[in-house]
Write a protein that holds these residues in place. Sequence first.
Motif, PDB file in Angstrom:
ATOM      1  N   ASP A  76      25.575  54.312 -59.645  1.00 24.32           N
ATOM      2  CA  ASP A  76      26.473  53.968 -58.528  1.00 24.32           C
ATOM      3  C   ASP A  76      26.385  52.474 -58.209  1.00 24.32           C
ATOM      4  O   ASP A  76      27.376  51.830 -57.862  1.00 24.32           O
ATOM      5  CB  ASP A  76      26.094  54.752 -57.254  1.00 24.32           C
ATOM      6  CG  ASP A  76      26.364  56.238 -57.393  1.00 24.32           C
ATOM      7  OD1 ASP A  76      26.760  56.663 -58.497  1.00 24.32           O
ATOM      8  OD2 ASP A  76      26.164  56.981 -56.405  1.00 24.32           O
ATOM      9  N   VAL A  77      25.174  51.937 -58.310  1.00 19.81           N
ATOM     10  CA  VAL A  77      24.978  50.508 -58.022  1.00 19.81           C
ATOM     11  C   VAL A  77      25.795  49.686 -59.025  1.00 19.81           C
ATOM     12  O   VAL A  77      26.552  48.783 -58.652  1.00 19.81           O
ATOM     13  CB  VAL A  77      23.475  50.139 -58.129  1.00 19.81           C
ATOM     14  CG1 VAL A  77      23.269  48.630 -58.066  1.00 19.81           C
ATOM     15  CG2 VAL A  77      22.660  50.844 -57.050  1.00 19.81           C
ATOM     16  N   ILE A  78      25.654  50.045 -60.297  1.00 22.25           N
ATOM     17  CA  ILE A  78      26.368  49.307 -61.346  1.00 22.25           C
ATOM     18  C   ILE A  78      27.880  49.428 -61.143  1.00 22.25           C
ATOM     19  O   ILE A  78      28.614  48.448 -61.235  1.00 22.25           O
ATOM     20  CB  ILE A  78      25.951  49.823 -62.758  1.00 22.25           C
ATOM     21  CG1 ILE A  78      24.483  49.476 -63.025  1.00 22.25           C
ATOM     22  CG2 ILE A  78      26.859  49.285 -63.856  1.00 22.25           C
ATOM     23  CD1 ILE A  78      24.166  47.982 -63.050  1.00 22.25           C
ATOM     24  N   ARG A  79      28.331  50.648 -60.799  1.00 23.75           N
ATOM     25  CA  ARG A  79      29.778  50.857 -60.609  1.00 23.75           C
ATOM     26  C   ARG A  79      30.305  49.945 -59.495  1.00 23.75           C
ATOM     27  O   ARG A  79      31.329  49.295 -59.646  1.00 23.75           O
ATOM     28  CB  ARG A  79      30.049  52.332 -60.282  1.00 23.75           C
ATOM     29  CG  ARG A  79      31.483  52.707 -60.530  1.00 23.75           C
ATOM     30  CD  ARG A  79      31.761  54.198 -60.355  1.00 23.75           C
ATOM     31  NE  ARG A  79      30.889  55.061 -61.122  1.00 23.75           N
ATOM     32  CZ  ARG A  79      30.021  55.962 -60.612  1.00 23.75           C
ATOM     33  NH1 ARG A  79      29.927  56.135 -59.300  1.00 23.75           N
ATOM     34  NH2 ARG A  79      29.279  56.717 -61.398  1.00 23.75           N
ATOM     35  N   SER A  80      29.566  49.873 -58.359  1.00 22.85           N
ATOM     36  CA  SER A  80      30.066  49.048 -57.240  1.00 22.85           C
ATOM     37  C   SER A  80      30.119  47.579 -57.620  1.00 22.85           C
ATOM     38  O   SER A  80      31.060  46.878 -57.255  1.00 22.85           O
ATOM     39  CB  SER A  80      29.191  49.110 -55.983  1.00 22.85           C
ATOM     40  OG  SER A  80      28.563  50.292 -55.825  1.00 22.85           O
TER      41      SER A  80
END
Length: 360
Positions: free
Chosen positions: A239-243
């Motif tokens: 999720d961190v990478i996606r944001s």
Amino acid sequence: MTDRIIAIAEGRHTKPLPFTGSLGAPGTVGDRLGRKIRDLRISVTDRCNFRCIYCMPKEVFGPEHEFLARSQLLSFEEIARVARVFRQHGVEKVRLTGGEPLLRKDLELLIAMLADIPGLDLTLTTNGSILAKKACALKAAGLRRITVSLDSLDDGVFRAMNDVDFPVSKVLEGIHAAARAGLGPIKINMVVKRGVNEGSIVPMARHFRGSGHILRFIEFMDVGATNGWRMDAVVPSTDVIRSIDAEFPLQPIDPNYRGEVAQRWRYRDGAGEIGVISSVTRAFCSECTRARLSTDGLLYTCLFATEGYDLRALVRAGASDTDLVSTIGAIWSTRADRYSEIRTEKTASLRKVEMSYIGG
Ligand code: SAM
């Protein structure tokens, strides 16, 4: 969250030292899963001036909490001796941590002793609170690199997370001082906890892009037994990478070396790299080459251990270097830890040692 006060002395559960009979030569000893010893983390103090809600919550580490007495701490000479023995076993990197390592008086003396050990990469993790004052002395003593923990650039969020009302600006001053002193590339560690600082992920990425510092996002872990960990408070690294990728496109890059804990990503526009440490959602036990020495000289073979081996007792009973080499080899050869691979909500409530004591 528990409101019970857990004295460190109470948590000092030791395992009997193993028989040191037949072993391979130092440097070749593998554990039961074939992993070698390559890193040693040394906690130089169990004290910290922050009370981060996910690490040393105030309800547990309050004014009544009993920290270790000076006589219980390994001395600098004892630490350096043990580090030298670990070097014989092939340890390449030593990280000083805690607690807050910069609170240990005269730490520069220890750094100078460790910097004298040939072939050792020496680094330190700090909350940055007194780094501006100390950076030049640390560098002069022989420290090579530094990691600074910073969970948000939003002053309100950061003060709430460190829970001692400490401002972001002072940590940023520490980071600048460390860069000026030549302690780069600096790694910045941000622990992400759901409902607390997810909103700081992209602003942190924006701020540190192009600075030459490497920002790393760490999943909130169930270290210790007092931080009230729950799986639903973990923000998965994906999720961190996606944001971040939605605003600043990223691409994965290869690890620097086998067993590197962070997965690396680079900004496609060349503004540097970030890392994610996914110890909950993508366990890296199979490549874990880390041993940990607690402030009072217990050797732990896993961050999530409940018991350690009392090297301090051995050292203070007059063990020779040869004894220490064979004991450490024997301990390592029986290691089978793989906690993160078998973690469940149930294992999370085991009485694991606290991170401030074992060293983060
Ligand atoms: N006081 C120093 C500092 O703040 O960096 C060193 C010790 S601290 C225990 C080391 C690292 O562990 C910090 O980056 C901290 O954010 C991280 N940490 C502590 N508790 C954690 C948890 N429950 N989950 C993930 N990381 C944690």
